[in-house]
Write a protein that holds these residues in place. Structure first.
Motif, PDB file in Angstrom:
ATOM      1  N   ASN A 176       0.816  -1.074   0.178  1.00 40.47           N
ATOM      2  CA  ASN A 176       0.058   0.206  -0.330  1.00 40.47           C
ATOM      3  C   ASN A 176       0.676   1.473  -0.493  1.00 40.47           C
ATOM      4  O   ASN A 176       0.990   1.862  -0.592  1.00 40.47           O
ATOM      5  N   LEU A 177       2.007   1.418   1.226  1.00 41.17           N
ATOM      6  CA  LEU A 177       2.362   2.870   1.170  1.00 41.17           C
ATOM      7  C   LEU A 177       3.621   2.424  -0.136  1.00 41.17           C
ATOM      8  O   LEU A 177       3.681   3.996  -1.011  1.00 41.17           O
ATOM      9  N   GLU A 179       2.666   2.342  -2.996  1.00 41.92           N
ATOM     10  CA  GLU A 179       1.851   3.004  -4.511  1.00 41.92           C
ATOM     11  C   GLU A 179       1.931   4.321  -3.717  1.00 41.92           C
ATOM     12  O   GLU A 179       1.604   5.143  -5.014  1.00 41.92           O
ATOM     13  N   GLU A 180       1.690   4.481  -2.532  1.00 38.81           N
ATOM     14  CA  GLU A 180       0.879   6.231  -2.877  1.00 38.81           C
ATOM     15  C   GLU A 180       2.502   7.228  -2.471  1.00 38.81           C
ATOM     16  O   GLU A 180       1.843   8.048  -2.921  1.00 38.81           O
TER      17      GLU A 180
END
Lengths: 253, 167
Positions: A176-177, A179-180
């Motif tokens: 997730n991180l 991607e962010e």
């Protein structure tokens, strides 16, 4: 060769440390150029001098030989156009999320109101809205690292340095991180243009970077640079992806 | 699932999963074309089955995935969740939180207070009475984590009050 402007260069850099056993050479003859709008990953086994190199790039550590320059000017001390994200977040436990982010701005000659405004802006960017008054102990690893990102971004540097930023996170949070962070780097409204990330995970380097610098140790040196011309978002399941992972893996082993 | 809002309805406990993990799970399912077997995800990611199941349960509670049989399938809102920018993500999450019974109960409880706030201890007692088989501290922790993410709830450790986040 490169369509973008050179932003930072490392020329003939070497670094040694005095130890009880004598002189330890951490880095030898490093020559690297970094450009605007690129994401660079540095991979290599532990002890190959990656972190030492990152500290030299941001000016926390002086090279024993050679020099670094930023936009053509030799660097004498800390590079104020760099900010750093750490593996273990580097948060102060007695400060709230907001205070941790504001702390990074103290050295930048801003009024309290300006600092608060900047902190609030980057809290919003990294998805920390609603967590301003939380303390690090109340947060998961993923949320702690978002604080680390916001603190680094709030300084509004041109270069973001990251030392193993995802390696203390569980696998799903890390996905997730990553991607962010790519979204943040691609955001045209942010000043960040260049990202330099240290990692020991080859897949992570291939997923994120335009260029992977492969290092090896004794003493730390650059083995090769591998360009990753794959379009984003990258499919981790594709043949091309595997090809680059394989190529880098062979260089390291 | 039955969306009857009568107060006698059984309250579901919250799985102890973080929002970042849940978003990561959606990314992985998306990499697989939006559908995958749950057991093959566990081996691919090299994570404990228990921990994966907890995250799957959370994603399902938010309506981001469906789980027919052994499959996990990204729903349209799940897909939107990973493609949209941060503020829309938070808005979507808030809408899903409003549908979760425990959040509805907490909101009701807070609104019934004069200053619309409750101390941690008082809320823990309530959670214990609603979910007698669960560890109230764990439920509280997840409630606050998710509530902060969706800007539904706020909690200040300094003055020890849980309150409704009014944006």
């Amino acid at each position: 060769m490169n369509e973008f402007e050179k932003i930072l260069s490392v020329e003939n850099v070497g670094r040694s440390f005095k130890t009880k056993a004598g002189n330890f050479i951490a880095l030898e003859n490093i020559n690297l150029d970094f450009f605007e709008e690129e994401f660079v990953a540095i991979v290599g086994p532990s002890g190959c001098g990656k972190s030492t190199l990152l500290k030299i790039i941001n000016g926390m550590l002086k090279p024993s030989t050679g020099k670094t320059s930023f936009r053509g000017k030799a660097l004498g001390g800390i590079n104020l156009e760099c900010s750093m994200v750490y593996q273990n977040f580097g948060l102060l436990p007695w400060l709230s999320v907001l205070e941790n982010i504001e702390l990074g701005l103290l050295s930048r000659e801003l009024s309290n109101a300006q600092a608060q405004k900047k902190a609030a802006h980057y809290i919003d960017k990294v998805g920390l809205d609603g967590h301003e008054e939380a303390y690090p102990r109340e947060l998961s690893g993923g949320m702690k690292q978002r604080v680390g990102f916001a603190r680094a971004l709030a300084i509004e540097p041109e270069i973001l340095l990251m030392d193993e930023p995802f390696s203390s996170l569980d696998p799903l949070t890390a996905i997730n991180l990553r991607e962010e962070i790519l979204d943040i780097w691609e955001d045209p409204n942010l000043r960040i243009t260049t990202v330099i990330m240290i990692t020991h995970q080859i897949e992570e380097a291939v997923e994120m970077a335009d260029r992977v610098i492969v290092m090896d140790g004794s003493p730390g040196h650059v083995v090769k640079e591998v360009k990753i011309p794959l379009e984003r978002p990258r499919n981790r399941k594709s043949k091309e992806f595997d090809h680059y992972v394989g190529e880098i893996f062979e260089l390291i082993t | 699932m039955d969306h009857d809002s009568s107060s006698n309805k059984e309250i579901q406990s919250l799985p102890a999963a973080g929002i970042s993990e849940t978003l990561g799970l959606l990314e992985v399912i998306d990499d697989h074309g939006g559908e995958e077997k749950s057991y093959s995800l566990a081996s691919e990611l090299n994570i404990e089955t228990d921990s994966l199941l907890t995250t799957i349960k959370a994603a399902e509670m938010f309506g981001f995935i469906d789980t027919p049989g052994r499959d996990v399938i990204l729903t349209p809102i799940g897909k939107q969740m990973i493609e949209t920018e941060m503020n829309t993500k938070k808005q979507l999450l808030l809408e899903q939180l409003r549908k979760i019974e425990l959040f509805a109960k907490v909101k009701e409880a807070l609104e019934s207070q004069e200053e619309e706030r409750l101390s941690r201890d008082d809320l823990l007692k309530m959670i214990q009475s609603w979910l007698p088989n669960e560890k109230a501290e764990d439920q509280f922790e997840t409630l606050i984590n998710w509530g902060r993410w969706g800007e539904f709830l706020g909690y200040s450790q300094d003055d020890d009050y849980v309150y409704l986040d009014q944006g």
